[in-house]
Design an enzyme around this catalytic site. Sequence first.
Site, mmCIF file in Angstrom:
data_model
loop_
_atom_site.group_PDB
_atom_site.id
_atom_site.type_symbol
_atom_site.label_atom_id
_atom_site.label_comp_id
_atom_site.label_asym_id
_atom_site.label_seq_id
_atom_site.Cartn_x
_atom_site.Cartn_y
_atom_site.Cartn_z
ATOM 1 N N LYS A 95 -7.349 4.295 2.529
ATOM 2 C CA LYS A 95 -7.626 3.380 3.644
ATOM 3 C C LYS A 95 -7.919 4.195 4.899
ATOM 4 O O LYS A 95 -8.745 3.835 5.712
ATOM 5 C CB LYS A 95 -6.439 2.455 3.884
ATOM 6 C CG LYS A 95 -6.819 1.270 4.724
ATOM 7 C CD LYS A 95 -5.648 0.670 5.418
ATOM 8 C CE LYS A 95 -5.651 1.163 6.778
ATOM 9 N NZ LYS A 95 -4.723 0.945 7.716
ATOM 10 N N GLY A 120 0.837 -1.210 0.000
ATOM 11 C CA GLY A 120 0.000 0.000 0.000
ATOM 12 C C GLY A 120 0.861 1.244 0.000
ATOM 13 O O GLY A 120 0.663 2.166 -0.808
ATOM 14 N N HIS A 121 1.866 1.274 0.889
ATOM 15 C CA HIS A 121 2.780 2.414 0.926
ATOM 16 C C HIS A 121 3.551 2.525 -0.405
ATOM 17 O O HIS A 121 3.724 3.609 -0.944
ATOM 18 C CB HIS A 121 3.824 2.238 2.031
ATOM 19 C CG HIS A 121 3.270 2.197 3.418
ATOM 20 N ND1 HIS A 121 3.345 1.072 4.209
ATOM 21 C CD2 HIS A 121 2.649 3.138 4.173
ATOM 22 C CE1 HIS A 121 2.817 1.335 5.398
ATOM 23 N NE2 HIS A 121 2.370 2.565 5.406
ATOM 24 N N GLN A 149 -8.800 10.440 7.820
ATOM 25 C CA GLN A 149 -7.533 11.173 7.882
ATOM 26 C C GLN A 149 -7.332 12.009 6.615
ATOM 27 O O GLN A 149 -6.839 13.135 6.669
ATOM 28 C CB GLN A 149 -6.385 10.174 8.051
ATOM 29 C CG GLN A 149 -5.006 10.781 7.944
ATOM 30 C CD GLN A 149 -3.919 9.801 8.331
ATOM 31 O OE1 GLN A 149 -3.646 9.619 9.493
ATOM 32 N NE2 GLN A 149 -3.291 9.166 7.359
ATOM 33 N N ARG A 202 -0.187 -2.702 10.920
ATOM 34 C CA ARG A 202 -0.687 -3.372 12.127
ATOM 35 C C ARG A 202 -0.994 -4.854 11.883
ATOM 36 O O ARG A 202 -1.031 -5.634 12.834
ATOM 37 C CB ARG A 202 -1.946 -2.670 12.630
ATOM 38 C CG ARG A 202 -1.674 -1.339 13.277
ATOM 39 C CD ARG A 202 -2.917 -0.829 13.988
ATOM 40 N NE ARG A 202 -2.593 0.212 14.955
ATOM 41 C CZ ARG A 202 -2.485 1.494 14.677
ATOM 42 N NH1 ARG A 202 -2.697 1.901 13.439
ATOM 43 N NH2 ARG A 202 -2.180 2.371 15.606
HETATM 44 P P1 AMP Z 1 0.797 4.781 7.795
HETATM 45 O O1 AMP Z 1 2.202 4.315 7.675
HETATM 46 O O2 AMP Z 1 -0.151 3.742 8.263
HETATM 47 O O3 AMP Z 1 0.686 6.080 8.559
HETATM 48 O O4 AMP Z 1 0.317 5.121 6.316
HETATM 49 C C1 AMP Z 1 1.020 6.019 5.503
HETATM 50 C C2 AMP Z 1 0.199 6.302 4.271
HETATM 51 O O5 AMP Z 1 -0.022 5.092 3.571
HETATM 52 C C3 AMP Z 1 -1.187 6.878 4.621
HETATM 53 O O6 AMP Z 1 -1.520 7.869 3.662
HETATM 54 C C4 AMP Z 1 -2.065 5.666 4.505
HETATM 55 O O7 AMP Z 1 -3.408 5.972 4.207
HETATM 56 C C5 AMP Z 1 -1.405 4.918 3.350
HETATM 57 N N1 AMP Z 1 -1.776 3.499 3.387
HETATM 58 C C6 AMP Z 1 -1.709 2.665 4.447
HETATM 59 N N2 AMP Z 1 -2.202 1.443 4.116
HETATM 60 C C7 AMP Z 1 -2.588 1.531 2.822
HETATM 61 C C8 AMP Z 1 -3.192 0.613 1.908
HETATM 62 N N3 AMP Z 1 -3.490 -0.637 2.244
HETATM 63 N N4 AMP Z 1 -3.454 1.033 0.646
HETATM 64 C C9 AMP Z 1 -3.162 2.312 0.284
HETATM 65 N N5 AMP Z 1 -2.610 3.228 1.109
HETATM 66 C C10 AMP Z 1 -2.318 2.843 2.352
#
Ligand code: AMP
Length: 285
Positions: free
Chosen positions: A149, A35-36, A153, A189
């Site tokens: 996702k 995703g990232h 936010q 997570r």
């Molecule tokens: P985080 O590391 O969880 O703070 O996420 C960093 C960025 O990646 C945020 O903009 C999230 O929305 C995005 N993100 C996290 N998981 C996914 C996913 N499964 N698909 C797309 N974007 C994601």
Amino acid sequence: MKVFENIEPLKVYLSSLEKGTSIGFVPTMGSLHKGHLELIKKSKQTNQITVCSIFINKIQFNIEEDYIKYPRNNELDTSLLTEENCDCLFIPSPETVFPNNYVYKKYELGTIESILEGTHRPGHFQGVCNVVERLIDIINPTKLYLGLKDLQQCKVIEKMLSLNQLEDVIKIEFCETIRNQNGLALSSRNERLSEKGLVNAQALSKTLQYAKEQILMNDEPTHISLLEQKCINMITEKGFESVDYFSFVDYLFHPIEQKSNPKKPAYILTAAIIEGVRLIDNIIL
Ligand code: AMP
């Protein structure tokens, strides 16, 4: 890939770029997954330089244990970003981002802050806004890449940019949720789940899909609160300990009482806890 832990060398590097260089920025908390990496790919497609940050932002965690248990995989993350040809990684310490004398801001976010995630994670979105503003202030990006996702936010950051009159300066690109083959939204997570937990966690996206079908396929008006309760039961029957919310909202994030054939998009959002891990997901109607 250039890696910076401190602000000044990063700023020196960024200011050495030719004037007008487009900079795509992907803020993350690390433990990177597809995703990232999709956000990095999107940024690379349209910007000359892509900057990723990895920073586990303590002030957005309302439960200390959640912060302590948040997965940390800096070495693997760095190699994944290198493979992706990310240009620049900013990986600062907590004191670098928020030194002792840092004056935190209080944002007037309105109702978006006090519903859903806001109700269950008091102070969370203030923490998110403080860190994102701090990072964009350092990086000065042209575009910001966010994942849908974390739908609420996305709305909050959009609002924060507009409160700062930055909405025309920094364009937000909202990117689709990336899922595994069973539909489970990828999340750092998920690493904390057992094999069984990972299988059971599919119930979240499957139930969102079920709820969407119920709304869209039924000709009769749907009784939303009954459907919400049914979906909560479905999720807990599949092994989730509890469901914080399973809610239908319109495009302004106002609760939907009845099926109203919306012309604008509407969403179903949910947060639920499995094996002590809180997962969120959503679906567009
Ligand atoms: P985080 O590391 O969880 O703070 O996420 C960093 C960025 O990646 C945020 O903009 C999230 O929305 C995005 N993100 C996290 N998981 C996914 C996913 N499964 N698909 C797309 N974007 C994601």
